[in-house]
Scaffold this motif. Structure first.
Motif, PDB file in Angstrom:
ATOM      1  N   LEU A 101       0.807  -1.222   0.000  1.00  0.00           N
ATOM      2  CA  LEU A 101       0.000   0.000   0.000  1.00  0.00           C
ATOM      3  C   LEU A 101       0.841   1.273   0.000  1.00  0.00           C
ATOM      4  O   LEU A 101       0.416   2.306  -0.493  1.00  0.00           O
ATOM      5  N   ARG A 102       2.041   1.173   0.569  1.00  0.00           N
ATOM      6  CA  ARG A 102       2.882   2.371   0.668  1.00  0.00           C
ATOM      7  C   ARG A 102       3.629   2.691  -0.611  1.00  0.00           C
ATOM      8  O   ARG A 102       3.853   3.864  -0.932  1.00  0.00           O
ATOM      9  N   ALA A 116       2.146   7.805   4.119  1.00  0.00           N
ATOM     10  CA  ALA A 116       1.694   6.678   3.301  1.00  0.00           C
ATOM     11  C   ALA A 116       1.223   5.532   4.200  1.00  0.00           C
ATOM     12  O   ALA A 116       0.258   4.831   3.889  1.00  0.00           O
ATOM     13  N   ASN A 117       1.891   5.372   5.313  1.00  0.00           N
ATOM     14  CA  ASN A 117       1.535   4.331   6.266  1.00  0.00           C
ATOM     15  C   ASN A 117       0.153   4.599   6.871  1.00  0.00           C
ATOM     16  O   ASN A 117      -0.693   3.713   6.943  1.00  0.00           O
ATOM     17  N   MET A 121      -2.986   2.223   6.340  1.00  0.00           N
ATOM     18  CA  MET A 121      -3.654   1.534   7.452  1.00  0.00           C
ATOM     19  C   MET A 121      -5.142   1.900   7.494  1.00  0.00           C
ATOM     20  O   MET A 121      -5.984   1.043   7.749  1.00  0.00           O
ATOM     21  N   ALA A 122      -5.447   3.156   7.227  1.00  0.00           N
ATOM     22  CA  ALA A 122      -6.857   3.580   7.240  1.00  0.00           C
ATOM     23  C   ALA A 122      -7.642   2.826   6.158  1.00  0.00           C
ATOM     24  O   ALA A 122      -8.773   2.377   6.382  1.00  0.00           O
ATOM     25  N   LEU A 123      -7.020   2.667   5.006  1.00  0.00           N
ATOM     26  CA  LEU A 123      -7.714   1.966   3.918  1.00  0.00           C
ATOM     27  C   LEU A 123      -7.817   0.472   4.188  1.00  0.00           C
ATOM     28  O   LEU A 123      -8.827  -0.158   3.874  1.00  0.00           O
ATOM     29  N   LEU A 124      -6.777  -0.100   4.795  1.00  0.00           N
ATOM     30  CA  LEU A 124      -6.855  -1.528   5.149  1.00  0.00           C
ATOM     31  C   LEU A 124      -7.976  -1.750   6.155  1.00  0.00           C
ATOM     32  O   LEU A 124      -8.692  -2.749   6.103  1.00  0.00           O
ATOM     33  N   LEU A 154      -6.973   2.720  -4.068  1.00  0.00           N
ATOM     34  CA  LEU A 154      -7.602   3.885  -3.422  1.00  0.00           C
ATOM     35  C   LEU A 154      -6.578   4.780  -2.720  1.00  0.00           C
ATOM     36  O   LEU A 154      -6.813   5.980  -2.555  1.00  0.00           O
ATOM     37  N   ALA A 155      -5.462   4.191  -2.322  1.00  0.00           N
ATOM     38  CA  ALA A 155      -4.429   4.965  -1.626  1.00  0.00           C
ATOM     39  C   ALA A 155      -3.872   6.088  -2.493  1.00  0.00           C
ATOM     40  O   ALA A 155      -3.296   7.049  -1.993  1.00  0.00           O
TER      41      ALA A 155
END
Ligand code: ADP
Ligand code: MG
Length: 243
Positions: A101-102, A116-117, A121-124, A154-155
């Protein structure tokens, strides 16, 4: 309404074989368009032309008003703003879920690792995978990996999302967990172009259905119209097989 994606008279050939024939359609901002049709009809090719993954020889495509073929268009930059989710998740297998994701957030958007983290994490969390952030893709089920792939797209804060048969490689019991994420996204107003044969999804959230056959857009109709009384025999025959 203004078009987020506008496809006008697009034709494409692989050598002597024409795989897209004068295709035109548009996706308005916030609209969900489902693309269906028999295997080999050009659905993947069409959707890949939209984010510049496939060149085409004739016609014009614009995304958010930007002409893909214009010499001045920065294609990698535009592509970074259009999320794409494929049938086979295509996560980086050697990277942890959170690293998946990052990566592009840091490398393409220039975000800090911390930022990015946090976004990752919010998207996960949103797709229900937060507890698996430190695992590797191979440790997750297909449905979980596909939800990660959606979160990864989405990230990048996409202006539109393209999906190419996102559930067709999944075991039946995992299909709904992925469709639920897509339904939520649609309801939040994301502009989406979705190649799928999941007609339940189409009925629930699609505004329009595009039906392709042999490289042509044969029907482009509001969903009630498409499911209620498809005009072409080809669409009728297709629907009678899959419904
Ligand atoms: P769909 O996604 O609807 O199954 P595709 O867009 O994948 O269809 O393919 C449309 C047509 O283009 C098919 O006839 C396919 O064989 C052909 N095709 C796809 N990719 C290539 C390629 N790289 N080279 C040559 N032909 C291709
Ligand atoms: Mg395909």
């Amino acid at each position: 309404m203004s078009a987020m994606i506008e496809i006008s008279g697009v034709s494409k050939w692989y050598g002597p074989i024409q795989v897209l024939k004068d295709c035109s359609t548009r996706v308005e901002k916030g609209e969900v368009v489902v693309v269906c049709g028999p295997s080999g009809s050009g659905k993947s090719t069409l959707i890949k032309t939209v984010n510049g993954l496939e060149p085409f020889q004739q016609g014009r495509i614009s995304v958010d008003g930007i002409d893909l073929s214009a010499k001045t268009t920065n294609l990698p930059k535009l592509r970074a703003r259009v999320g794409m989710v494929f049938q086979h998740f295509e996560l980086f297998p050697h990277l942890k879920i959170i690293e998946n994701l990052r990566l592009a957030q840091v490398k393409v958007l220039g975000r800090s690792v911390e930022e990015a983290n946090a976004k990752g994490m919010a998207l996960l969390d949103r797709v229900g995978i937060k507890m698996h952030a430190d695992k590797y893709p191979g440790q997750l089920s297909g449905g979980q990996q596909q939800r990660v792939a959606i979160a990864r797209a989405l990230a990048m804060d996409p202006i539109a999302m393209l999906f190419d048969e996102p559930t067709s490689a999944l075991d039946p019991e995992m299909i709904n967990e992925v469709l639920d994420v897509m339904v939520a996204l649609a309801k939040e107003g994301m502009t989406m172009m979705v190649v799928t044969h999941e007609m339940g999804f189409a009925r629930k959230v699609a505004n329009r259905v595009v039906f392709m056959d042999a490289g042509e857009i044969v029907e482009d109709a509001h969903k009630e119209e498409f499911f209620g009384r498809p005009r072409s025999e080809r669409a009728q025959a297709f629907l009678s097989k899959i419904l």
